[in-house]
Design an enzyme around this catalytic site. Structure first.
Site, mmCIF file in Angstrom:
data_model
loop_
_atom_site.group_PDB
_atom_site.id
_atom_site.type_symbol
_atom_site.label_atom_id
_atom_site.label_comp_id
_atom_site.label_asym_id
_atom_site.label_seq_id
_atom_site.Cartn_x
_atom_site.Cartn_y
_atom_site.Cartn_z
ATOM 1 N N ASP A 12 2.710 0.134 2.729
ATOM 2 C CA ASP A 12 2.047 0.814 1.618
ATOM 3 C C ASP A 12 2.757 0.522 0.295
ATOM 4 O OD1 ASP A 12 0.173 2.376 0.403
ATOM 5 O OD2 ASP A 12 0.940 4.285 1.123
ATOM 6 N N HIS A 29 -0.337 -7.686 -3.124
ATOM 7 C CA HIS A 29 -0.688 -8.041 -1.742
ATOM 8 C C HIS A 29 -0.075 -9.381 -1.338
ATOM 9 C CE1 HIS A 29 -3.097 -4.549 -1.378
ATOM 10 N NE2 HIS A 29 -4.084 -4.952 -2.156
ATOM 11 N N LEU A 123 9.421 -11.715 20.419
ATOM 12 C CA LEU A 123 8.958 -10.598 19.584
ATOM 13 C C LEU A 123 7.458 -10.459 19.812
ATOM 14 C CD1 LEU A 123 9.425 -8.554 17.190
ATOM 15 C CD2 LEU A 123 8.960 -10.444 15.641
HETATM 16 C C1 FPP Z 1 -1.274 -0.983 1.039
HETATM 17 O O1 FPP Z 1 -0.868 -1.052 -0.286
HETATM 18 C C2 FPP Z 1 -1.542 -2.275 1.546
HETATM 19 C C3 FPP Z 1 -2.740 -2.758 1.981
HETATM 20 C C4 FPP Z 1 -3.989 -2.011 2.021
HETATM 21 C C5 FPP Z 1 -2.841 -4.129 2.443
HETATM 22 C C6 FPP Z 1 -1.663 -4.603 3.227
HETATM 23 C C7 FPP Z 1 -1.622 -6.040 3.152
HETATM 24 C C8 FPP Z 1 -0.496 -6.778 3.122
HETATM 25 C C9 FPP Z 1 0.873 -6.245 3.246
HETATM 26 C C10 FPP Z 1 -0.564 -8.209 2.955
HETATM 27 C C11 FPP Z 1 -1.349 -8.980 3.892
HETATM 28 C C12 FPP Z 1 -1.120 -8.733 5.314
HETATM 29 C C13 FPP Z 1 -1.401 -9.647 6.237
HETATM 30 C C14 FPP Z 1 -1.403 -9.295 7.673
HETATM 31 C C15 FPP Z 1 -1.700 -11.019 5.874
HETATM 32 P P1 FPP Z 1 -1.824 -0.447 -1.371
HETATM 33 O O2 FPP Z 1 -2.626 -1.541 -1.944
HETATM 34 O O3 FPP Z 1 -2.571 0.675 -0.748
HETATM 35 O O4 FPP Z 1 -0.840 0.057 -2.430
HETATM 36 P P2 FPP Z 1 -1.067 1.313 -3.356
HETATM 37 O O5 FPP Z 1 -1.010 2.510 -2.446
HETATM 38 O O6 FPP Z 1 0.103 1.232 -4.263
HETATM 39 O O7 FPP Z 1 -2.366 1.176 -4.025
#
Ligand code: FPP
Length: 235
Positions: A12, A29, A123
């Site tokens: 997150d 991201h 893993l």
């Molecule tokens: C949460 O941060 C993250 C996500 C909804 C996407 C997670 C994706 C990645 C870590 C990268 C890609 C992963 C793979 C498997 C390729 P948020 O955007 O909700 O952050 P915020 O709460 O600050 O808005």
């Protein structure tokens, strides 16, 4: 230091991390994805056997079209690249969640990656994509009801193990330790059944900044916990 056998992570804070730097959410991201690669190396080095990450929830489709499209592009690239990563780390990769919602080429890449990595055991890396715990339970219970109505199982034989066998995580031990980055302190529909006895750890550090030192700090906290259900401290 006792290392948890299975660590689950709610990734997150990518968006807020990017915004704080005056950058678009998509940049967060991209950096979050890069950090996922490094953390897999760290997990392997520390001797963690199972890692499960929440990368895209059933709710995440509600984000802006631009953001969802950016994430799909990232998934496409990552799934392709992950073949090399799995080879390097001898890492088995499994996607949990309802993958039928993704475009055909993404489903194809998932199938290729799972097939390529299926014999690795160093893993076990589970990526939750279009995952929601309630949705997983609904899908599983539908299959179970079908099996019952067609006589493959009888209601009297259903126990906790049977239910576990109908979930996407079949064959994967329950998480010992959950880490959620970036300040929120909730489960957000992640592995509800599987985390009945899991220790929780919340940190304000955003996912793109959650590096090895932070991981070690979290595992040290885990070591301080008194685990009565088969964890680090035997009684
Ligand atoms: C949460 O941060 C993250 C996500 C909804 C996407 C997670 C994706 C990645 C870590 C990268 C890609 C992963 C793979 C498997 C390729 P948020 O955007 O909700 O952050 P915020 O709460 O600050 O808005």
């Amino acid at each position: 230091m006792n290392v948890p056998n299975h660590i689950a992570i709610i990734l997150d804070g990518n968006g807020r991390w990017a915004k704080a730097k005056g950058m678009p959410r998509s940049y967060g991201h991209v950096k979050g994805c890069a950090n996922l690669e490094t953390i897999c190396d760290d997990m392997k080095e520390l001797g963690v056997k199972y890692l499960t990450v929440y990368a895209f929830s059933t709710e995440n489709w509600k984000r802006s079209r631009e953001e969802v499209e950016g994430l799909m592009k990232l998934f496409r690239n990552y799934l392709k690249k992950c073949i090399k990563i799995s080879e390097k780390n001898k890492m088995r990769v499994k996607i949990i969640g309802d993958v039928t919602a993704f475009d055909d080429d993404i489903q194809q890449k998932i199938a290729e990656l799972e097939e390529f990595s299926k014999d690795y055991t160093e893993l076990h890396f589970q990526i939750a994509l279009n995952y929601g715990s309630r949705d997983e339970i609904v899908r599983g219970m539908r299959r179970m009801a079908r099996d019952a109505s067609e006589g493959r199982i009888s209601p009297e034989d259903i126990d906790e193990n049977t239910i576990g066998n109908y979930l996407d995580t079949v064959g994967i031990p329950d998480p010992d330790f959950l880490i959620r980055t970036s300040g929120e302190q909730r489960l957000s529909n992640f592995l509800l059944w599987q985390m009945a006895y899991t220790e929780f750890y919340f940190t304000d550090v955003a996912w793109p900044d959650f590096h090895k030192a932070e991981l070690i700090k979290a595992i040290e906290k885990y070591n301080e916990r008194d685990r009565r259900y088969g964890g680090v401290k035997e009684e």
